[in-house]
Design a protein around this motif. Sequence first.
Motif, mmCIF file in Angstrom:
data_model
loop_
_atom_site.group_PDB
_atom_site.id
_atom_site.type_symbol
_atom_site.label_atom_id
_atom_site.label_comp_id
_atom_site.label_asym_id
_atom_site.label_seq_id
_atom_site.Cartn_x
_atom_site.Cartn_y
_atom_site.Cartn_z
ATOM 1 N N ASP A 46 41.924 37.965 30.941
ATOM 2 C CA ASP A 46 40.748 38.238 31.760
ATOM 3 C C ASP A 46 39.540 37.643 31.064
ATOM 4 O OD1 ASP A 46 42.261 39.682 33.562
ATOM 5 O OD2 ASP A 46 41.664 41.635 32.783
ATOM 6 N N VAL A 47 38.572 37.215 31.869
ATOM 7 C CA VAL A 47 37.337 36.643 31.350
ATOM 8 C C VAL A 47 36.171 37.485 31.845
ATOM 9 C CG1 VAL A 47 35.865 34.598 31.321
ATOM 10 C CG2 VAL A 47 38.349 34.332 31.331
ATOM 11 N N LEU A 48 35.298 37.870 30.912
ATOM 12 C CA LEU A 48 34.091 38.648 31.193
ATOM 13 C C LEU A 48 32.924 37.856 30.633
ATOM 14 C CD1 LEU A 48 32.476 41.336 31.786
ATOM 15 C CD2 LEU A 48 33.140 42.047 29.496
ATOM 16 N N ILE A 49 31.848 37.719 31.396
ATOM 17 C CA ILE A 49 30.679 36.977 30.925
ATOM 18 C C ILE A 49 29.458 37.874 31.038
ATOM 19 C CG2 ILE A 49 29.248 34.932 31.249
ATOM 20 C CD1 ILE A 49 31.753 33.531 32.319
ATOM 21 N N LYS A 50 28.705 37.933 29.907
ATOM 22 C CA LYS A 50 27.536 38.806 29.821
ATOM 23 C C LYS A 50 26.294 38.029 29.393
ATOM 24 C CE LYS A 50 30.097 42.853 28.126
ATOM 25 N NZ LYS A 50 30.136 43.830 27.037
ATOM 26 N N GLU A 51 25.160 38.556 29.821
ATOM 27 C CA GLU A 51 23.858 38.105 29.324
ATOM 28 C C GLU A 51 23.139 39.343 28.812
ATOM 29 O OE1 GLU A 51 19.874 35.761 30.807
ATOM 30 O OE2 GLU A 51 20.801 37.244 32.133
ATOM 31 N N ASN A 52 22.751 39.325 27.547
ATOM 32 C CA ASN A 52 22.052 40.453 26.933
ATOM 33 C C ASN A 52 22.757 41.782 27.181
ATOM 34 O OD1 ASN A 52 19.952 38.777 25.961
ATOM 35 N ND2 ASN A 52 18.935 38.879 27.950
ATOM 36 N N GLY A 53 24.084 41.793 27.093
ATOM 37 C CA GLY A 53 24.852 43.022 27.237
ATOM 38 C C GLY A 53 25.146 43.437 28.672
ATOM 39 N N SER A 54 24.591 42.743 29.649
ATOM 40 C CA SER A 54 24.848 43.063 31.061
ATOM 41 C C SER A 54 25.813 42.045 31.655
ATOM 42 C CB SER A 54 23.553 43.041 31.870
ATOM 43 O OG SER A 54 22.671 44.024 31.411
ATOM 44 N N ASN A 55 26.779 42.527 32.406
ATOM 45 C CA ASN A 55 27.760 41.630 33.016
ATOM 46 C C ASN A 55 27.106 40.758 34.081
ATOM 47 O OD1 ASN A 55 29.441 43.238 31.513
ATOM 48 N ND2 ASN A 55 30.746 43.842 33.223
ATOM 49 N N ILE A 56 27.344 39.440 33.978
ATOM 50 C CA ILE A 56 26.994 38.575 35.111
ATOM 51 C C ILE A 56 28.258 38.240 35.887
ATOM 52 C CG2 ILE A 56 24.901 37.674 34.036
ATOM 53 C CD1 ILE A 56 26.429 35.001 33.767
ATOM 54 N N ILE A 57 29.414 38.376 35.234
ATOM 55 C CA ILE A 57 30.713 38.327 35.899
ATOM 56 C C ILE A 57 31.542 39.449 35.306
ATOM 57 C CG2 ILE A 57 32.867 37.063 36.168
ATOM 58 C CD1 ILE A 57 31.396 34.542 36.295
ATOM 59 N N ASP A 58 31.984 40.372 36.154
ATOM 60 C CA ASP A 58 32.880 41.428 35.703
ATOM 61 C C ASP A 58 34.220 40.793 35.329
ATOM 62 O OD1 ASP A 58 31.063 43.506 36.055
ATOM 63 O OD2 ASP A 58 31.589 43.748 38.162
ATOM 64 N N PRO A 59 35.055 41.504 34.583
ATOM 65 C CA PRO A 59 36.325 40.915 34.164
ATOM 66 C C PRO A 59 37.136 40.403 35.356
ATOM 67 C CG PRO A 59 35.970 42.999 33.049
ATOM 68 C CD PRO A 59 34.893 42.874 34.085
ATOM 69 N N LEU A 60 37.511 39.129 35.252
ATOM 70 C CA LEU A 60 38.337 38.493 36.275
ATOM 71 C C LEU A 60 39.542 37.866 35.598
ATOM 72 C CD1 LEU A 60 35.802 36.483 38.491
ATOM 73 C CD2 LEU A 60 37.311 38.313 39.251
ATOM 74 N N PRO A 61 40.713 37.945 36.203
ATOM 75 C CA PRO A 61 41.856 37.248 35.611
ATOM 76 C C PRO A 61 41.632 35.740 35.692
ATOM 77 C CG PRO A 61 42.450 38.204 37.729
ATOM 78 C CD PRO A 61 41.050 38.654 37.424
ATOM 79 N N ALA A 62 42.042 35.041 34.650
ATOM 80 C CA ALA A 62 41.876 33.584 34.636
ATOM 81 C C ALA A 62 42.587 32.939 35.808
ATOM 82 C CB ALA A 62 42.356 33.017 33.311
ATOM 83 N N THR A 63 43.626 33.584 36.338
ATOM 84 C CA THR A 63 44.342 33.026 37.485
ATOM 85 C C THR A 63 43.453 32.945 38.730
ATOM 86 O OG1 THR A 63 45.221 35.224 37.994
ATOM 87 C CG2 THR A 63 46.639 33.742 36.719
ATOM 88 N N PHE A 64 42.348 33.695 38.761
ATOM 89 C CA PHE A 64 41.386 33.595 39.861
ATOM 90 C C PHE A 64 40.876 32.160 39.980
ATOM 91 C CE2 PHE A 64 37.015 33.604 41.429
ATOM 92 C CZ PHE A 64 37.122 34.341 42.584
ATOM 93 N N PHE A 65 40.775 31.479 38.835
ATOM 94 C CA PHE A 65 40.246 30.120 38.774
ATOM 95 C C PHE A 65 41.368 29.087 38.742
ATOM 96 C CE2 PHE A 65 37.265 32.933 36.667
ATOM 97 C CZ PHE A 65 36.059 32.594 37.244
ATOM 98 N N ASP A 66 42.554 29.492 39.081
ATOM 99 C CA ASP A 66 43.803 28.756 38.947
ATOM 100 C C ASP A 66 43.651 27.233 38.955
ATOM 101 O OD1 ASP A 66 46.191 27.407 40.238
ATOM 102 O OD2 ASP A 66 47.035 29.334 39.655
#
Length: 121
Positions: A46-66
Amino acid sequence: MRRRYQTVKVALSEGDIMNVAKKNVDAGDRLFIGVSVSNGSAPGVDVLIKENGSNIIDPLPATFFDGKLGPLKERLLEVSDYKGGSELTIEVTADRILTAGEENVVTVLFYTPNHNDLCQY
């Protein structure tokens, strides 16, 4: 016309379940994100992306971007409320601890086009 692509690689090796990387992302009119994983035999991630501790993308499985089919623009996720211009934290988490011989290298692509770029996107 310069395309605004940036990448960051996050590696998971034997004994890992999570790893973190940071990336300063260029500012643009919009932000699109894509993910690829180097090793399909290792556990899912899963990939989670944050800015200053706040999620800009919640955890998504990498397969979403297959990305097995379709052009680049069909494999990117648009982040509507973030336009780049700051440091992001990328957290990659496997669904189990990697065992001997397993490794995942996750590449995250950030595309931050300006208005003129979007006309050709």
